[in-house]
Scaffold this motif. Structure first.
Motif, PDB file in Angstrom:
ATOM      1  N   ARG A 107       9.400  -4.071  -6.743  1.00  0.00           N
ATOM      2  CA  ARG A 107      10.383  -2.670  -6.133  1.00  0.00           C
ATOM      3  C   ARG A 107      11.610  -3.454  -5.617  1.00  0.00           C
ATOM      4  N   ALA A 108      11.849  -4.629  -5.079  1.00  0.00           N
ATOM      5  CA  ALA A 108      12.788  -5.156  -4.708  1.00  0.00           C
ATOM      6  C   ALA A 108      13.832  -5.326  -5.853  1.00  0.00           C
ATOM      7  N   VAL A 109      13.461  -5.829  -7.091  1.00  0.00           N
ATOM      8  CA  VAL A 109      14.053  -6.171  -8.075  1.00  0.00           C
ATOM      9  C   VAL A 109      14.559  -4.963  -8.767  1.00  0.00           C
ATOM     10  N   ALA A 110      13.782  -3.815  -8.691  1.00  0.00           N
ATOM     11  CA  ALA A 110      14.232  -2.538  -9.257  1.00  0.00           C
ATOM     12  C   ALA A 110      15.423  -1.775  -8.252  1.00  0.00           C
ATOM     13  N   GLY A 111      15.259  -2.426  -6.725  1.00  0.00           N
ATOM     14  CA  GLY A 111      16.188  -1.683  -5.902  1.00  0.00           C
ATOM     15  C   GLY A 111      15.482  -0.498  -5.344  1.00  0.00           C
ATOM     16  N   GLU A 112      13.960  -0.320  -5.469  1.00  0.00           N
ATOM     17  CA  GLU A 112      13.513   0.944  -4.813  1.00  0.00           C
ATOM     18  C   GLU A 112      13.199   0.565  -3.332  1.00  0.00           C
ATOM     19  N   PRO A 113      13.030   1.393  -2.376  1.00  0.00           N
ATOM     20  CA  PRO A 113      12.720   1.420  -1.124  1.00  0.00           C
ATOM     21  C   PRO A 113      11.028   0.824  -0.953  1.00  0.00           C
ATOM     22  N   ILE A 114      10.819   0.253   0.182  1.00  0.00           N
ATOM     23  CA  ILE A 114       9.500  -0.498   0.231  1.00  0.00           C
ATOM     24  C   ILE A 114       8.586   0.817   0.945  1.00  0.00           C
ATOM     25  N   PRO A 115       7.451   1.584   0.270  1.00  0.00           N
ATOM     26  CA  PRO A 115       6.682   2.456   0.762  1.00  0.00           C
ATOM     27  C   PRO A 115       5.956   2.111   1.959  1.00  0.00           C
ATOM     28  N   SER A 116       5.881   3.029   2.870  1.00  0.00           N
ATOM     29  CA  SER A 116       5.145   2.858   3.887  1.00  0.00           C
ATOM     30  C   SER A 116       3.619   2.710   3.869  1.00  0.00           C
ATOM     31  N   ARG A 117       2.968   3.322   2.799  1.00  0.00           N
ATOM     32  CA  ARG A 117       1.787   3.088   2.381  1.00  0.00           C
ATOM     33  C   ARG A 117       1.233   1.925   1.571  1.00  0.00           C
ATOM     34  N   LEU A 118       2.135   1.099   1.553  1.00  0.00           N
ATOM     35  CA  LEU A 118       1.876  -0.325   0.612  1.00  0.00           C
ATOM     36  C   LEU A 118       0.345  -0.729   1.136  1.00  0.00           C
ATOM     37  N   VAL A 119       0.251  -1.329   2.314  1.00  0.00           N
ATOM     38  CA  VAL A 119      -1.005  -1.696   2.920  1.00  0.00           C
ATOM     39  C   VAL A 119      -2.084  -0.954   2.557  1.00  0.00           C
ATOM     40  N   LEU A 120      -2.225   0.483   2.830  1.00  0.00           N
ATOM     41  CA  LEU A 120      -3.313   1.333   2.497  1.00  0.00           C
ATOM     42  C   LEU A 120      -3.409   1.140   1.079  1.00  0.00           C
ATOM     43  N   GLN A 121      -2.351   1.014   0.202  1.00  0.00           N
ATOM     44  CA  GLN A 121      -2.800   1.140  -1.142  1.00  0.00           C
ATOM     45  C   GLN A 121      -3.593  -0.158  -1.542  1.00  0.00           C
ATOM     46  N   ALA A 122      -3.130  -1.176  -0.980  1.00  0.00           N
ATOM     47  CA  ALA A 122      -3.798  -2.497  -1.105  1.00  0.00           C
ATOM     48  C   ALA A 122      -5.212  -2.318  -0.927  1.00  0.00           C
ATOM     49  N   LEU A 123      -5.458  -1.820   0.516  1.00  0.00           N
ATOM     50  CA  LEU A 123      -6.961  -1.611   0.656  1.00  0.00           C
ATOM     51  C   LEU A 123      -7.687  -0.841  -0.165  1.00  0.00           C
ATOM     52  N   ALA A 124      -7.002   0.436  -0.490  1.00  0.00           N
ATOM     53  CA  ALA A 124      -7.746   1.166  -1.539  1.00  0.00           C
ATOM     54  C   ALA A 124      -8.002   0.628  -2.800  1.00  0.00           C
ATOM     55  N   VAL A 125      -7.078  -0.252  -3.445  1.00  0.00           N
ATOM     56  CA  VAL A 125      -7.387  -1.065  -4.657  1.00  0.00           C
ATOM     57  C   VAL A 125      -8.680  -2.022  -4.288  1.00  0.00           C
ATOM     58  N   ALA A 126      -8.670  -2.575  -3.019  1.00  0.00           N
ATOM     59  CA  ALA A 126      -9.842  -3.552  -2.867  1.00  0.00           C
ATOM     60  C   ALA A 126     -11.127  -2.870  -2.830  1.00  0.00           C
ATOM     61  N   ALA A 127     -11.065  -1.623  -2.222  1.00  0.00           N
ATOM     62  CA  ALA A 127     -12.295  -0.821  -2.081  1.00  0.00           C
ATOM     63  C   ALA A 127     -12.573  -0.242  -3.421  1.00  0.00           C
ATOM     64  N   ALA A 128     -11.769   0.157  -4.138  1.00  0.00           N
ATOM     65  CA  ALA A 128     -12.151   0.630  -5.746  1.00  0.00           C
ATOM     66  C   ALA A 128     -12.791  -0.340  -6.661  1.00  0.00           C
ATOM     67  N   ILE A 129     -12.216  -1.653  -6.451  1.00  0.00           N
ATOM     68  CA  ILE A 129     -12.669  -2.662  -7.264  1.00  0.00           C
ATOM     69  C   ILE A 129     -14.194  -3.000  -6.845  1.00  0.00           C
ATOM     70  N   THR A 130     -14.341  -2.945  -5.465  1.00  0.00           N
ATOM     71  CA  THR A 130     -15.666  -3.300  -4.884  1.00  0.00           C
ATOM     72  C   THR A 130     -16.683  -2.356  -5.432  1.00  0.00           C
ATOM     73  N   ILE A 131     -16.267  -1.065  -5.387  1.00  0.00           N
ATOM     74  CA  ILE A 131     -17.297  -0.069  -5.822  1.00  0.00           C
ATOM     75  C   ILE A 131     -17.560  -0.121  -7.261  1.00  0.00           C
ATOM     76  N   ALA A 132     -16.457  -0.372  -8.149  1.00  0.00           N
ATOM     77  CA  ALA A 132     -16.496  -0.312  -9.374  1.00  0.00           C
ATOM     78  C   ALA A 132     -17.282  -1.600  -9.920  1.00  0.00           C
ATOM     79  N   ARG A 133     -17.123  -2.736  -9.193  1.00  0.00           N
ATOM     80  CA  ARG A 133     -17.956  -3.902  -9.566  1.00  0.00           C
ATOM     81  C   ARG A 133     -19.354  -3.629  -9.195  1.00  0.00           C
TER      82      ARG A 133
END
Length: 495
Positions: free
Chosen positions: A121-147
């Motif tokens: 996002r920094a390279v693309a000049g996009e703003p940093i979203p406030s939900r980035l940490v929440l998204q990372a936690l969602a990714v970890a939870a999703a991978i754990t369930i899928a695994r």
């Protein structure tokens, strides 16, 4: 089945009774049926593609549930997760599968993916979203369930023989027998034993759950012939009261395993004193039997290709940069020693293959008083060296033409120093594990050399340092050796 600590034809692991792997007992006839039932199935299939697919689906679902537009910048999450999971070994073959055990790895992967997305996002000049940490936690939870779901499917596929790996067991003693029986009783681990290898055939070989296929020396041929992907070292059958034979037995086994460094196999060892082993990344379990995963051979790592690329770039660049210096040295050698600036000699390199080594000539063969029948191992301190030749040898500048050998592929910049064939033949017979130092390309400098083992020094110590280097090779170790070599050359501490 007998306990791991049961006395008999094989020494116990700890000297005390080791715990027995639990599970339903089976008869010899039932074991034979298990072998027959599982033979000929898809042993080449692995779970890796399915795990990758489950991770991709999990990350996609998490990104859709917690979106942070634009979607293009979410590619950083995919790349970060994939690279991290690969580097942390989440896709390598494992016997025991547990999503909860892997949860820390999934959290790290999701966080790295979040940072990668942030950079995108920094390279693309996009703003940093406030939900980035929440998204990372969602990714970890999703991978754990899928695994967790994927691991259930993998274990079931293993039970049905759809995903399995052929395994050779080194050692047909009591421990090896139990390992084979456990593999057959518990196919959910995905290992199908194809046979034993042991240099000392047990007296009850006909009762083994799988055939005795040969001795340790047959390891490489059996791996290729039978499509073996896993090797389990379970120790063999020598009597516990014959310590000398046990030592020879173990020595032969180590040499055999080292000779197979470049085979595409995973190697596990049932450790002695395994009760003292703490669980680590290199530990696995086979229904209560602890296994230590042997470090992957350097040849099978991506870093090894980087090593060769560095050799070509560094040696080629050095030849260009040092061309004036090498020209001056050649002129000085010509003036001091007469015609014949370069010294050519046959040396032994990788896998015992001979090549022609190049050096600036610092001494005449006639000055050494030697013939082909009486070669001299080292000319350090030779009184016939002129002042220029003595300086070149002291500063190791006489070895600069070996950069050409590196570019050709005869040598590497770092590796065991090459020796003449006559000395290789002599030392291979008299020095333990000498031949094993030819498992890696020879080099301009090496771990033994930077530790002062050059010239008339102990061959046994050189071999120990060379084999340590090969067994523990890394790009960082090469960098350290190069730095110490440059320091020695600058301070003219060569020999």
């Amino acid at each position: 089945m007998k306990d791991l600590g049961t006395a008999g034809s094989e020494q116990s692991l700890t000297g005390a009774g080791a715990p027995r792997a639990t599970g339903p007992a089976v008869t010899s006839a039932e074991l034979e049926e298990l072998v027959e039932a599982r033979s000929g199935r898809g042993w080449k299939r692995t779970a890796r593609p399915y795990l990758i697919l489950s991770d991709v689906v999990a990350v996609t679902i998490a990104l859709l549930l917690v979106p942070t537009p634009p979607m293009l910048t979410m590619l950083g999450m995919y790349v970060g997760v994939a690279v991290t999971l690969t580097c942390l070994g989440a896709y390598r073959s494992r016997l025991t599968l547990s999503a909860l055990d892997d949860l820390p790895v999934f959290l790290v992967a999701a966080l790295v993916g979040g940072f990668a997305q942030l950079a995108t996002r920094a390279v693309a000049g996009e703003p940093i979203p406030s939900r980035l940490v929440l998204q990372a936690l969602a990714v970890a939870a999703a991978i754990t369930i899928a695994r967790a779901v994927a691991y259930v499917a993998v274990r079931e596929a293993r039970r049905r023989g759809l995903v399995e790996h052929r395994a050779l067991i080194l050692g047909a003693g009591e421990i090896g027998r139990q390992v084979a029986e456990t593999m057959l009783e518990h196919p959910e681990f995905g290992l199908r034993p194809v046979g034993f290898l042991d240099s000392q055939a047990p007296a009850d070989a006909e009762t083994l759950p799988v055939p005795l296929l040969g001795s340790y020396a047959d390891l490489a041929s059996r791996v290729r012939r039978d499509g073996v992907s896993e090797v389990v070292v379970a120790f063999g059958a020598p009597a516990p009261d014959d310590q000398a034979r046990q030592a020879r037995h173990d020595d032969d086994l180590i040499s055999t395993m080292r000779a197979c460094d470049r085979l595409s196999t995973e190697i596990f060892c049932v450790p002695r004193f395994f009760e003292l082993h703490h669980r680590s990344r290199d530990m696995d379990q086979l229904w209560g039997i602890s296994l230590v995963r042997v470090r992957r051979s350097s040849w099978r790592s991506g870093s090894w290709r980087i090593k060769r690329a560095f050799d070509i770039a560094a040696a080629g660049g050095a030849l260009v940069i040092l061309a004036p210096l090498m020209g001056a040295i050649a002129l000085a050698v010509r003036l001091e020693n007469g015609p014949g600036v370069l010294f050519r000699q046959t040396r032994v390199g990788l896998d015992g293959v001979s090549f022609t080594l190049l050096k600036f000539r610092s001494v005449r063969p006639a000055d050494l008083g030697m013939t082909d029948a009486t070669p001299v191992f080292s000319v350090n301190g030779h009184a016939g060296l002129g002042p220029i030749s003595a300086f070149l040898r002291k500063a190791s500048l006489d070895e600069l033409p070996q950069l050409i050998n590196v570019v050709r592929g005869d040598m590497s910049i770092v590796g065991p120093r090459p020796e003449r064939d006559v000395f290789v033949e002599q030392f291979s017979k008299t020095v333990p594990r000498y031949a094993e130092r030819h498992r890696a390309p020879v080099g301009l400098t090496g771990w033994a050399q930077v530790n002062g083992l050059r010239g008339n020094t102990s061959i046994e110590e050189r071999v120990r340092f060379d084999n340590y280097y090969i067994q523990n090779w890394s790009l960082w170790l090469d960098a350290k050796i190069i730095a110490r070599t440059v320091s020695a050359v600058v301070l003219t501490r060569g020999s």
